[in-house]
Design a protein around this motif. Structure first.
Motif, short mmCIF file in Angstrom:
data_model
loop_
_atom_site.label_atom_id
_atom_site.label_comp_id
_atom_site.label_asym_id
_atom_site.label_seq_id
_atom_site.Cartn_x
_atom_site.Cartn_y
_atom_site.Cartn_z
N SER A 149 3.14 -3.60 -0.82
CA SER A 149 3.63 -3.67 0.55
C SER A 149 3.86 -4.75 0.45
CB SER A 149 2.74 -3.31 1.14
OG SER A 149 2.80 -4.06 3.22
N PRO A 150 5.73 -4.89 1.98
CA PRO A 150 5.79 -6.38 1.58
C PRO A 150 4.75 -7.60 2.08
CG PRO A 150 7.11 -4.47 2.11
CD PRO A 150 6.04 -3.82 2.33
N GLU A 177 6.24 1.11 5.53
CA GLU A 177 4.97 1.84 5.40
C GLU A 177 6.15 3.23 6.13
OE1 GLU A 177 2.64 2.95 9.64
OE2 GLU A 177 3.13 0.74 9.19
N ASN A 178 7.41 3.27 6.69
CA ASN A 178 8.19 4.35 6.77
C ASN A 178 8.98 4.97 5.60
OD1 ASN A 178 7.68 4.31 9.52
ND2 ASN A 178 9.04 2.39 10.12
N MET A 214 -0.33 4.27 2.95
CA MET A 214 -0.86 3.68 1.60
C MET A 214 -1.71 4.59 1.20
SD MET A 214 0.21 0.48 1.09
CE MET A 214 -0.70 -0.73 0.23
N GLN A 215 -2.36 5.27 1.73
CA GLN A 215 -2.84 6.81 0.77
C GLN A 215 -1.53 7.97 0.47
OE1 GLN A 215 -6.58 7.45 0.39
NE2 GLN A 215 -6.28 5.19 0.60
N ARG A 216 -1.23 7.37 0.98
CA ARG A 216 0.43 8.94 0.59
C ARG A 216 0.86 7.99 -0.50
NH1 ARG A 216 6.25 8.56 2.47
NH2 ARG A 216 5.34 6.67 4.18
#
Length: 329
Positions: A75-76, A97-98, A127-129
């Motif tokens: 993630s950033p 996230e998007n 994150m799970q996705r």
């Protein structure tokens, strides 16, 4: 109380000679014959807002064991911290996230020999996705996979994500193994529970962490089980599992390089590589933990293990860590 230092050349668990020799065949030669990347390109997918140490330890331990390149896909919100820990890591802050990073993952995975999913992943839905997407993309490319930490939480929700994929290893600790076993309907009191979990997952190799590490692979033709009781450190601190996932990933990356013909005679079938990789990584990681503990005692932290990985590897596999040509300089 001061901790006494053990004899560096300590007795290793008697791994059968045939297994030990097969593990050694996975190790790239250190003779100048390989170009950059042919000793392994490792990817780690993880690293969210609250978890930046875990992907760093996994990725850096891969380099310390001997991988050529180590990538962190995160993630950033985690990228700046991870970049600041070491300039040796290649950091890809693409898990926003998007976003829908499937195309970027496909392109990036073309550059990797193995993907480690889970260190610092967290349980945020997005994150799970991404972990689920990464699993699907990696399987489509027939990549070797290591699943640890919160990637195992993902599997407890949907074991079908990895079921039947024999090029994968899961590395559960005590709590994670209990949750995974329960989700698969396996009795953890069964003395053969590790092989039962592998069977329930359709041949995925299980590295069950504990006082002794249990490595188990169930296939239609045979069961392979090995206990590794190489002495580790006497203190467990957060992050040692990430070191293990990084070393497992490196052995798997070496296996992919061997499979691709970068070195060796190709005598190890790919179906055996996860089992051998888990054993080799367990031996080295436990030895590194022991070395770090006997230097630092009760104050040991995971960071102390990193400089011990190369020495532990040399101790286990008998390779001169200084290199054969150092004496000629």
């Amino acid at each position: 109380m001061e901790v006494s230092r053990p004899d560096i050349i300590s007795t290793l668990m008697p791994i059968p000679r045939q297994i030990f020799d097969q593990i050694k065949q996975l190790i790239p030669p250190l003779d100048g014959s390989l170009h950059k990347g042919q000793s392994g390109r490792v990817g780690v997918l993880g690293g969210a807002l609250d978890y930046t140490g875990a992907p760093f330890f996994a990725a850096m331990s891969a380099l310390r064991l001997g991988a050529d390149l180590s990538h962190v896909i995160c993630s950033p919100t985690a990228a700046s911290a991870i970049k600041s820990y070491s300039p040796d890591l290649i950091v890809h802050p693409i898990l926003t996230e998007n976003s829908s990073p499937e195309g970027e993952l496909k392109s990036l995975f073309n550059r990797l020999h193995v993907l480690i999913i889970g260190p610092g992943l967290g349980r945020e839905p997005y994150m799970q996705r991404f972990a689920s997407i990464a699993l699907s993309v990696a399987k489509s490319k027939n990549m070797f996979l290591v699943l640890d930490a919160d990637a195992l939480f993902l599997l407890t929700q949907d074991p079908s994500l990895i079921k039947g994929y024999e090029r994968a290893i899961v590395t559960p600790n005590v709590a994670e193994f209990k949750r995974l076993s329960e989700s698969l309907g396996v009795d953890i009191k069964d003395k053969d529970s590790a092989i039962r979990v592998s069977e329930a997952l359709g041949g995925v190799t299980v590295l069950q962490k504990g006082k002794e590490d249990v490595i188990a692979t169930h296939t239609e033709s045979e069961n392979n089980v090995m206990n590794v009781d190489v002495e580790g450190g006497l203190k467990r601190c957060g992050g040692q599992g990430d070191i293990l996932s990084g070393t497992v990933g490196t052995f798997m990356a070496w296996g992919k390089c061997l499979e691709d013909g970068a070195f060796g005679a190709g005598q190890i079938p790919p179906s055996k590589m996860p089992f051998l990789s888990a054993i080799g990584a367990s031996m080295v990681t436990r030895k590194a933990s022991r070395r770090a503990f006997y230097k630092e005692g009760r104050s040991v932290v995971t960071q102390d293990m990193l400089p011990e990985i190369g020495k532990a590897f040399a101790e286990v596999f008998g390779e001169d860590a200084e290199g054969q040509d150092r004496g000629k300089l």
